[in-house]
Design a protein around this motif. Structure first.
Motif, PDB file in Angstrom:
ATOM      1  N   LEU A   1       0.844  -1.193   0.000  1.00 55.10           N
ATOM      2  CA  LEU A   1       0.000   0.000   0.000  1.00 55.10           C
ATOM      3  C   LEU A   1       0.876   1.238   0.000  1.00 55.10           C
ATOM      4  O   LEU A   1       1.882   1.299   0.716  1.00 55.10           O
ATOM      5  CB  LEU A   1      -0.897   0.000   1.245  1.00 55.10           C
TER       6      LEU A   1
ATOM      7  N   LEU B   1      -2.551   3.177  10.514  1.00 53.25           N
ATOM      8  CA  LEU B   1      -1.655   2.028  10.368  1.00 53.25           C
ATOM      9  C   LEU B   1      -0.920   1.728  11.668  1.00 53.25           C
ATOM     10  O   LEU B   1      -0.720   0.561  12.035  1.00 53.25           O
ATOM     11  CB  LEU B   1      -0.656   2.285   9.236  1.00 53.25           C
TER      12      LEU B   1
ATOM     13  N   GLN C   1      -1.180  -4.030   8.156  1.00 55.10           N
ATOM     14  CA  GLN C   1      -2.345  -4.044   7.296  1.00 55.10           C
ATOM     15  C   GLN C   1      -1.991  -4.214   5.825  1.00 55.10           C
ATOM     16  O   GLN C   1      -2.872  -4.391   4.991  1.00 55.10           O
ATOM     17  CB  GLN C   1      -3.138  -2.746   7.490  1.00 55.10           C
ATOM     18  N   ALA C   2      -0.715  -4.127   5.523  1.00 57.33           N
ATOM     19  CA  ALA C   2      -0.214  -4.379   4.165  1.00 57.33           C
ATOM     20  C   ALA C   2       1.125  -5.079   4.313  1.00 57.33           C
ATOM     21  O   ALA C   2       1.814  -4.928   5.333  1.00 57.33           O
ATOM     22  CB  ALA C   2      -0.067  -3.076   3.383  1.00 57.33           C
ATOM     23  N   ASP C   3       1.509  -5.844   3.323  1.00 56.93           N
ATOM     24  CA  ASP C   3       2.750  -6.612   3.419  1.00 56.93           C
ATOM     25  C   ASP C   3       3.984  -5.739   3.256  1.00 56.93           C
ATOM     26  O   ASP C   3       5.061  -6.089   3.757  1.00 56.93           O
ATOM     27  CB  ASP C   3       2.748  -7.725   2.363  1.00 56.93           C
TER      28      ASP C   3
ATOM     29  N   LEU D   1      -9.237   3.656   5.902  1.00 57.09           N
ATOM     30  CA  LEU D   1      -8.283   2.568   5.709  1.00 57.09           C
ATOM     31  C   LEU D   1      -8.955   1.220   5.438  1.00 57.09           C
ATOM     32  O   LEU D   1      -8.499   0.487   4.546  1.00 57.09           O
ATOM     33  CB  LEU D   1      -7.343   2.473   6.908  1.00 57.09           C
ATOM     34  N   PRO D   2     -10.012   0.841   6.162  1.00 53.29           N
ATOM     35  CA  PRO D   2     -10.633  -0.462   5.877  1.00 53.29           C
ATOM     36  C   PRO D   2     -11.100  -0.605   4.426  1.00 53.29           C
ATOM     37  O   PRO D   2     -11.024  -1.700   3.855  1.00 53.29           O
ATOM     38  CB  PRO D   2     -11.819  -0.514   6.849  1.00 53.29           C
TER      39      PRO D   2
ATOM     40  N   LEU E   1      -8.088  -1.261   2.292  1.00 52.96           N
ATOM     41  CA  LEU E   1      -7.574  -2.607   2.512  1.00 52.96           C
ATOM     42  C   LEU E   1      -8.382  -3.671   1.786  1.00 52.96           C
ATOM     43  O   LEU E   1      -7.886  -4.775   1.554  1.00 52.96           O
ATOM     44  CB  LEU E   1      -7.524  -2.914   4.010  1.00 52.96           C
TER      45      LEU E   1
ATOM     46  N   GLU F   1      -9.157  -3.424  -1.332  1.00 53.47           N
ATOM     47  CA  GLU F   1      -8.448  -3.555  -2.609  1.00 53.47           C
ATOM     48  C   GLU F   1      -7.101  -4.258  -2.408  1.00 53.47           C
ATOM     49  O   GLU F   1      -6.666  -5.025  -3.272  1.00 53.47           O
ATOM     50  CB  GLU F   1      -8.254  -2.188  -3.250  1.00 53.47           C
ATOM     51  N   VAL F   2      -6.436  -3.983  -1.288  1.00 57.29           N
ATOM     52  CA  VAL F   2      -5.199  -4.706  -0.986  1.00 57.29           C
ATOM     53  C   VAL F   2      -5.495  -6.203  -0.878  1.00 57.29           C
ATOM     54  O   VAL F   2      -4.742  -7.046  -1.392  1.00 57.29           O
ATOM     55  CB  VAL F   2      -4.559  -4.184   0.309  1.00 57.29           C
ATOM     56  N   GLU F   3      -6.613  -6.539  -0.239  1.00 56.51           N
ATOM     57  CA  GLU F   3      -6.993  -7.942  -0.115  1.00 56.51           C
ATOM     58  C   GLU F   3      -7.349  -8.538  -1.477  1.00 56.51           C
ATOM     59  O   GLU F   3      -7.090  -9.727  -1.730  1.00 56.51           O
ATOM     60  CB  GLU F   3      -8.173  -8.096   0.837  1.00 56.51           C
TER      61      GLU F   3
ATOM     62  N   ARG G   1      -4.222  -9.703  -2.937  1.00 55.06           N
ATOM     63  CA  ARG G   1      -3.804 -10.968  -2.322  1.00 55.06           C
ATOM     64  C   ARG G   1      -4.571 -12.149  -2.908  1.00 55.06           C
ATOM     65  O   ARG G   1      -3.986 -13.214  -3.139  1.00 55.06           O
ATOM     66  CB  ARG G   1      -4.021 -10.919  -0.808  1.00 55.06           C
TER      67      ARG G   1
END
Length: 284
Positions: A13, A23, A30-32, A257-258, A261, A263-265, A268
Motif C-alpha cells: 500500500l 496504520l 495491514q499491508a505486506d 483505511l478499511p 484494505l 483492494e489490498v486484499e 492478495r
C-alpha cells in the motif's frame, strides 16, 4: 525473474500521511509492504518523523520518487540522490524507484512529462540512471509512465523502455494502470504492449485507479478505485510473471483505511489464485 532478498512480498500500500495514525493503531500490519515518496520524508523530524520511523521498523518499505527528473535536460540532482540513499539506510528501505519521465527544465515543472522515444534520449537516460545507481549502490527501478502527448518517436514506447532498462542495467516497476490508460489514449492493445516489455526485469507491480475524462481519454489520477479492466490486466501480468509483489496506489480522495484494505486484499486473492495456477512461478 529470480527471487530477490529485498523484503518485498505480497500486497503493498502506498503510504500517505493521513494513513500514519490508522496504520500505527492497527495490531497487525495491514499491508505486506509500504511505499513512500522520499521527497515527503527527507529531513522530517518531530512527531511525524518519529511515527514514520516507528512504522518503518514494523514492516518493509520501498521508496518511489517524484522529482529525480531522470530524462530531463537539467543537471542531475546528485544531492537529492545522496539524501535518498541516506533515507534508505535510515529506515532500511530495500529499493528506490522513479518514473521514466522528465519533470524539470530550468526548474521543476511539477508534472511528469514524456521523454522522446529516440536513441539519443535512450543514451541520455542510461547515463543518468547509471550515475544514480553508482550513488545508491544497487539497481533502481523505473516505472512505465502514463502520458497524453508524445513529442517525438523513432521507436515504439515498449522498445524505448526496453532499451533503457537493458542498457542501464536497471529494473522495471510495472504499472498496469498506466498501460491501460495509455492503451485507451493512444489506441493500442494493453496485452500486446505488456508482452513487449522486458518482463524479466520487473521488480514489482503497481495497480491504481484513474479518471474517465471521455471514452477515449483516461487521466491517471490515483484518486479512485481500481476498475475491472485493470484488474484483468494484472491477472495477465501474473500469468506471465507469477504473482510478483504488487502495490495499491491511492493518492487522492482517500477513503477510510478499511476500504483501501479491501483492494489490498483483492490483490492478495489474485496472487493466491495465480500461485495455484502457476505453482512453479510463485513469488512473494
Amino acid at each position: 525473474m529470480a527471487e530477490r532478498s529485498d523484503g518485498l512480498a505480497g500486497a503493498g500500500l502506498g503510504l500517505r500521511r493521513a494513513l500514519l495514525g490508522p496504520l500505527l493503531s492497527a495490531e497487525n500490519p495491514q499491508a505486506d509492504f509500504l511505499e513512500v515518496a522520499p521527497e515527503n520524508w527527507i529531513g522530517v523530524g518531530g512527531r511525524l518523523g518519529r511515527q514514520f520511523r516507528e512504522l518503518a521498523a514494523r514492516q518493509p518499505m520501498v521508496l518511489h520518487g517524484l522529482s529525480l527528473d531522470i530524462g530531463g535536460p537539467d543537471a542531475l540532482d546528485t544531492n537529492l540522490v545522496k539524501a535518498v540513499r541516506a533515507l534508505m539506510q535510515d529506515i532500511g528501505a530495500s529499493l528506490y524507484t522513479e518514473h521514466l519521465t522528465y519533470c524539470a527544465a530550468d526548474g521543476h515543472l511539477y508534472d511528469l512529462l514524456p521523454i522522446p522515444f529516440t536513441e539519443e534520449a535512450v543514451t541520455h537516460v542510461v547515463e543518468r540512471v547509471q550515475r544514480v545507481q553508482d550513488i545508491i549502490g544497487e539497481p533502481i527501478a523505473l516505472e512505465n509512465a502514463s502520458y497524453y502527448a508524445q513529442p517525438h518517436a523513432d521507436m515504439s514506447e515498449a522498445e524505448f523502455i526496453t532499451s533503457v532498462v537493458r542498457r542501464a542495467g536497471c529494473d522495471l516497476l510495472l504499472d498496469v494502470n498506466n498501460i491501460y490508460v495509455n492503451s485507451i489514449n493512444h489506441s493500442y492493445s494493453p496485452y500486446e504492449f505488456l508482452q513487449a516489455l522486458p518482463l524479466d526485469r520487473v521488480r514489482y507491480i503497481h495497480v491504481a485507479g484513474h479518471y474517465d475524462e471521455a471514452p477515449d481519454l483516461k487521466v491517471d489520477t490515483h484518486g479512485t478505485s481500481v476498475i475491472a479492466p485493470v484488474w484483468s490486466l494484472l491477472v495477465e501480468a501474473y500469468s506471465l510473471l507469477g504473482p510478483l509483489p504488487t502495490l495499491l496506489e491511492r493518492d487522492f480522495n482517500l477513503p477510510p483505511l478499511p476500504e483501501l484494505l479491501l483492494e489490498v486484499e483483492q490483490i492478495r486473492q489474485l496472487q493466491h489464485t495465480a500461485r495455484a495456477v502457476l505453482p512453479g512461478r510463485a513469488h512473494g
